[in-house]
Design a protein around this motif. Sequence first.
Motif, short mmCIF file in Angstrom:
data_model
loop_
_atom_site.label_atom_id
_atom_site.label_comp_id
_atom_site.label_asym_id
_atom_site.label_seq_id
_atom_site.Cartn_x
_atom_site.Cartn_y
_atom_site.Cartn_z
N ALA A 92 2.91 1.42 -3.50
CA ALA A 92 2.04 1.61 -4.66
C ALA A 92 1.04 2.75 -4.46
O ALA A 92 0.02 2.81 -5.14
CB ALA A 92 1.31 0.31 -4.98
N SER A 93 1.34 3.66 -3.56
CA SER A 93 0.43 4.79 -3.33
C SER A 93 0.62 5.88 -4.37
O SER A 93 1.71 6.03 -4.95
CB SER A 93 0.67 5.37 -1.93
N ASP A 94 -0.42 6.64 -4.62
CA ASP A 94 -0.34 7.73 -5.60
C ASP A 94 0.73 8.76 -5.24
O ASP A 94 1.30 9.40 -6.12
CB ASP A 94 -1.70 8.45 -5.68
N ASP B 196 -2.90 -1.09 -12.11
CA ASP B 196 -2.15 -2.05 -11.29
C ASP B 196 -2.06 -1.52 -9.87
O ASP B 196 -1.03 -1.00 -9.44
CB ASP B 196 -0.77 -2.28 -11.90
N ASP B 197 -3.13 -1.68 -9.10
CA ASP B 197 -3.26 -1.09 -7.76
C ASP B 197 -3.26 -2.13 -6.66
O ASP B 197 -3.52 -3.31 -6.89
CB ASP B 197 -4.55 -0.25 -7.69
N SER B 198 -3.00 -1.68 -5.45
CA SER B 198 -2.75 -2.57 -4.32
C SER B 198 -3.95 -3.42 -3.94
O SER B 198 -3.79 -4.56 -3.48
CB SER B 198 -2.28 -1.75 -3.10
N ASN C 212 0.98 2.90 -10.63
CA ASN C 212 1.40 2.58 -9.27
C ASN C 212 2.22 1.30 -9.17
O ASN C 212 2.96 1.13 -8.20
CB ASN C 212 0.19 2.49 -8.33
N THR D 283 0.83 -1.21 0.00
CA THR D 283 0.00 0.00 0.00
C THR D 283 0.86 1.26 0.00
O THR D 283 0.56 2.23 -0.70
CB THR D 283 -0.94 0.00 1.22
N ALA E 139 1.60 -1.96 -8.40
CA ALA E 139 1.44 -2.77 -7.19
C ALA E 139 1.97 -4.18 -7.41
O ALA E 139 2.76 -4.69 -6.61
CB ALA E 139 -0.03 -2.80 -6.77
N ASP F 171 -3.97 -5.39 -16.27
CA ASP F 171 -3.47 -4.14 -15.69
C ASP F 171 -1.97 -3.97 -15.86
O ASP F 171 -1.39 -2.99 -15.38
CB ASP F 171 -3.80 -4.08 -14.19
#
Length: 412
Positions: free
Chosen positions: A34-36, A281-283, A143, A31, A145, A275
Amino acid sequence: MKNLILSFAFLSLVSCKKEIPTPVTLEKDVTFLASDSLQGRETGTEGELIAAHYIKDRFESMGLSPKGNAGTFFQTFSFAPKNDPHGEVSFRESGNDSLITGTNVIGYLDNKASNTIVIGAHYDHLGMGGEGSLYREGAAIHNGADDNASGVAVMLQLAEKLQNEKYKGNNYLFIGFSGEEMGLLGSNYFTKNATIPLSKINYMINMDMVGRLNEEKALAVHGIGTSPIWGQTVFAANTSFQLAEHESGVGPSDHTSFYLNDIPVLHLFTGQHDDYHKPGDDSEKLNYEGMRMIEDYILAIVAELDNNGKLTFTKTKDESAAVPSFKVGLGVVPDYLFSGKGMRIDGVSEGRAAQNAGLEKGDVVIKMGDSTVVDMMSYMRVLSTFDVGDTTTVVIDRKGEELIKEIVFVKD
């Protein structure tokens, strides 16, 4: 330059003050990475440096020793951006504002053993997109992740678990590589400027995209042919996975740099997805239980070999075979977990030859033109024979039914 100095000062201040509570979960590591706020961790950016300091702080909180340059956890390297996307990057001395600086993060667990195992994962990604991105709608945060906060998170968990007494047969070097997305730069630089003797490295395990284990529990393990003992070891340690074994020590990730220095390698990979190299490609999309299973699997491999001494290195059969050069692309993402006959498609790019011909995800290419496709290498060899504007037929297996499609190779 003033802004860059201030950024470094800010990062150092944050790093000194930040206390990381333990234990830290896989979810928390992913998290954060891979945060913005890290803006996609592109090599040389402030977001990547924040990630580097986070990994350093995690290493430090576990009691690992710094094994970068000058008594630090960091090994920096500078290079000029490529003008030719197919050209090679050359490393340069820092101090030139036009150069990009990457940062490997290196922690060491010293068990006073004769040999050292390298556990590695790259932590850089694509930033706002650009070269390498498969997103066609403008700049957006990528991101990464799965690619590759997942591998870094598993590496950090291993750094903690391998301090157990039952893993004392080797020392451990944990490396968060920079510059992988730009051409395996961080691992390449490390092997040319290693902070421990390469002769003391027993083997290297690389995790790159290990966050999307599917329902079939399919796990690709590359590098099986780089030591005679790998085959029996990965089998003996496996209690959970449907393994797709690949012999080659060469591939598009950081284990390649070690293999090319005659070091046995394994690379673990849960496969590509829709993704891949896109902003999605997010957490929250990762399979964290699957990542814990992979963590346990690596621990089982290490335990299996703990008293075996230094592994024998072997060159893989295809290591001298040149990868074909391509003038055209089919416009598909291959399924690297597929172990059957042919090349199974895991994704189709918009507006490219495959989509125009009606090819779909899940189709298995078994013939192109007059040539049979039996695996990934034969697919690439056949593809390399075509030019822009050429037309050919492709035979696919779609859920047991053979279909013939006409392909026109358009300019990318």
